[in-house]
Design a protein around this motif. Sequence first.
Motif, PDB file in Angstrom:
ATOM      1  N   CYS A   1     -88.487  31.570  48.794  1.00  0.00           N
ATOM      2  CA  CYS A   1     -87.095  30.985  49.434  1.00  0.00           C
ATOM      3  C   CYS A   1     -87.383  30.260  50.629  1.00  0.00           C
ATOM      4  N   SER A   2     -86.161  29.662  50.878  1.00  0.00           N
ATOM      5  CA  SER A   2     -86.011  28.760  52.037  1.00  0.00           C
ATOM      6  C   SER A   2     -84.721  29.084  52.726  1.00  0.00           C
ATOM      7  N   ALA A   3     -84.569  28.509  53.786  1.00  0.00           N
ATOM      8  CA  ALA A   3     -83.515  28.468  54.654  1.00  0.00           C
ATOM      9  C   ALA A   3     -82.309  27.800  54.071  1.00  0.00           C
ATOM     10  N   ARG A   4     -80.948  28.103  54.351  1.00  0.00           N
ATOM     11  CA  ARG A   4     -79.792  27.428  53.976  1.00  0.00           C
ATOM     12  C   ARG A   4     -79.993  25.871  54.313  1.00  0.00           C
ATOM     13  N   ALA A   5     -79.786  24.746  53.215  1.00  0.00           N
ATOM     14  CA  ALA A   5     -79.835  23.664  53.405  1.00  0.00           C
ATOM     15  C   ALA A   5     -78.743  23.072  54.588  1.00  0.00           C
ATOM     16  N   VAL A   6     -77.610  23.475  54.413  1.00  0.00           N
ATOM     17  CA  VAL A   6     -76.457  23.137  54.921  1.00  0.00           C
ATOM     18  C   VAL A   6     -75.458  24.511  55.368  1.00  0.00           C
ATOM     19  N   GLY A   7     -74.569  24.207  56.301  1.00  0.00           N
ATOM     20  CA  GLY A   7     -73.455  25.415  56.484  1.00  0.00           C
ATOM     21  C   GLY A   7     -73.929  26.736  56.892  1.00  0.00           C
ATOM     22  N   SER A   8     -73.229  27.733  56.911  1.00  0.00           N
ATOM     23  CA  SER A   8     -73.408  28.893  57.628  1.00  0.00           C
ATOM     24  C   SER A   8     -73.444  29.990  56.486  1.00  0.00           C
ATOM     25  N   SER A   9     -74.094  31.121  56.618  1.00  0.00           N
ATOM     26  CA  SER A   9     -74.219  32.090  55.666  1.00  0.00           C
ATOM     27  C   SER A   9     -72.679  33.012  55.913  1.00  0.00           C
ATOM     28  N   LYS A  10     -72.345  33.383  54.681  1.00  0.00           N
ATOM     29  CA  LYS A  10     -70.995  34.190  54.535  1.00  0.00           C
ATOM     30  C   LYS A  10     -71.564  35.493  54.192  1.00  0.00           C
ATOM     31  N   TRP A  11     -72.811  36.029  54.424  1.00  0.00           N
ATOM     32  CA  TRP A  11     -73.273  37.362  54.458  1.00  0.00           C
ATOM     33  C   TRP A  11     -73.276  37.751  55.783  1.00  0.00           C
ATOM     34  N   THR A  12     -72.167  38.524  55.939  1.00  0.00           N
ATOM     35  CA  THR A  12     -71.772  39.089  57.593  1.00  0.00           C
ATOM     36  C   THR A  12     -72.448  40.405  57.355  1.00  0.00           C
ATOM     37  N   LEU A  13     -72.402  40.998  58.757  1.00  0.00           N
ATOM     38  CA  LEU A  13     -73.007  42.224  58.801  1.00  0.00           C
ATOM     39  C   LEU A  13     -71.998  43.361  58.266  1.00  0.00           C
ATOM     40  N   ALA A  14     -70.833  43.128  58.033  1.00  0.00           N
ATOM     41  CA  ALA A  14     -69.866  44.104  57.481  1.00  0.00           C
ATOM     42  C   ALA A  14     -70.232  44.206  56.059  1.00  0.00           C
ATOM     43  N   LYS A  15     -70.381  42.903  55.516  1.00  0.00           N
ATOM     44  CA  LYS A  15     -70.849  42.812  53.988  1.00  0.00           C
ATOM     45  C   LYS A  15     -72.178  43.533  53.825  1.00  0.00           C
ATOM     46  N   LYS A  16     -73.109  43.391  54.849  1.00  0.00           N
ATOM     47  CA  LYS A  16     -74.392  44.256  54.450  1.00  0.00           C
ATOM     48  C   LYS A  16     -74.272  45.573  54.479  1.00  0.00           C
ATOM     49  N   ILE A  17     -73.432  46.194  55.516  1.00  0.00           N
ATOM     50  CA  ILE A  17     -73.337  47.556  55.727  1.00  0.00           C
ATOM     51  C   ILE A  17     -72.601  48.012  54.334  1.00  0.00           C
ATOM     52  N   LYS A  18     -71.795  47.327  53.706  1.00  0.00           N
ATOM     53  CA  LYS A  18     -71.103  47.671  52.513  1.00  0.00           C
ATOM     54  C   LYS A  18     -72.181  47.626  51.338  1.00  0.00           C
ATOM     55  N   LEU A  19     -72.857  46.654  51.173  1.00  0.00           N
ATOM     56  CA  LEU A  19     -73.941  46.729  50.385  1.00  0.00           C
ATOM     57  C   LEU A  19     -74.872  47.838  50.316  1.00  0.00           C
ATOM     58  N   PHE A  20     -75.179  48.247  51.547  1.00  0.00           N
ATOM     59  CA  PHE A  20     -76.129  49.384  51.984  1.00  0.00           C
ATOM     60  C   PHE A  20     -75.320  50.732  51.390  1.00  0.00           C
ATOM     61  N   ILE A  21     -74.095  50.958  51.733  1.00  0.00           N
ATOM     62  CA  ILE A  21     -73.514  52.082  51.244  1.00  0.00           C
ATOM     63  C   ILE A  21     -73.270  51.936  49.725  1.00  0.00           C
ATOM     64  N   ASP A  22     -72.977  50.995  49.241  1.00  0.00           N
ATOM     65  CA  ASP A  22     -72.434  51.070  47.847  1.00  0.00           C
ATOM     66  C   ASP A  22     -73.880  51.428  47.040  1.00  0.00           C
ATOM     67  N   SER A  23     -75.003  50.694  47.495  1.00  0.00           N
ATOM     68  CA  SER A  23     -76.287  50.890  46.487  1.00  0.00           C
ATOM     69  C   SER A  23     -76.745  52.450  46.691  1.00  0.00           C
ATOM     70  N   PHE A  24     -76.293  53.051  47.502  1.00  0.00           N
ATOM     71  CA  PHE A  24     -76.607  54.651  47.432  1.00  0.00           C
ATOM     72  C   PHE A  24     -75.726  55.451  46.995  1.00  0.00           C
ATOM     73  N   VAL A  25     -74.512  55.281  47.102  1.00  0.00           N
ATOM     74  CA  VAL A  25     -73.411  56.110  46.908  1.00  0.00           C
ATOM     75  C   VAL A  25     -73.239  55.946  45.289  1.00  0.00           C
TER      76      VAL A  25
END
Length: 319
Positions: free
Chosen positions: A198-222
């Motif tokens: 994979c590579s970095a984004r071509a343009v724009g900024s990521s919408k994958w915020t810290l809050a979304k990462k934390i929610k995914l982390f919790i959802d993955s285990f719960v």
Amino acid sequence: MMCKGISVVVPCLNESEGILLFCKEMERYAAGVGFLIELVFVDDGSSDNTAELIGQFSFQNIASAKIIRLSKNFGSHAAIRAGLQYAGYGICTWMGSDLQEPVEFLEASMEKIGLGYDAVYIEKESIDISICSRIFSKMYSLLVRKYAVKNYGTGGISNIVFNRKVKHMVNENIESNSAIHLQIMDAGFRGITIPMRCSARAVGSSKWTLAKKIKLFIDSFVSFSYTPLRLVSIVGIGMFFMGMIIGFQTFVNKIINPVVPTGYSTIMCILALGFGITNIALGIIAEYLWRTYDAARKRPVFIVSEIKEIKHMESEYKL
């Protein structure tokens, strides 16, 4: 005439900077492969003109294209689930519009599906991201493999290409507060993992915020493991024995040396530690209770407000 094709779900959130670049890249790629491609764009509550730009693009080599607009931002996993509901082909996948994933993974995955695999897991081989994000990704992958989904890739799974059987399972079991890639991998279908650079984004900024990462982390285990609840029990037992040892030590010291003053600081440390662990345990239990309540309410995981056909798929091309 029946032609084999694949439906690609593309969740979008304020991607006006790069969505046309994505459309052009898919047009270029579709012209040189031996299968048809359907693009199902899902506008996940964008506040810019992402949907309008997609609607104005003239698709020539793409077999079909449509826009699914959600009533608000439900999250990328919910957006993918919404897109799969309207996918025309039996073989499906998803990919971001930021072009981090090379489009060539579609052809490689279609070959594996043709060999009889139900799902092809695309493992991120390398990607130009920050050190903190890389550490989070490695830690997440390690913990998921150990405590939730045993066949999860060491480098993380970015995409999954799957057949009609898996598509039917996902569409019939729409889970809230869940991770769609873990749901598929946990189901036990016959799958194979292939690495993809994979590579970095071509343009724009990521919408994958810290809050979304934390929610995914919790959802993955719960959602896929009872390890957090077991951890509560283990910590509780450990604290019990720690309290027994400290109490016995205090009792012995008082007998040996009666003039030893009472350790108020020690008591406060123990109380703070105990209450802290208790609150963490209550928080873990509350996560499970909330998800149970959320499932019992049966509120929709996503709400579709509009469906717009950009290029209609002919019925003889559906599979």
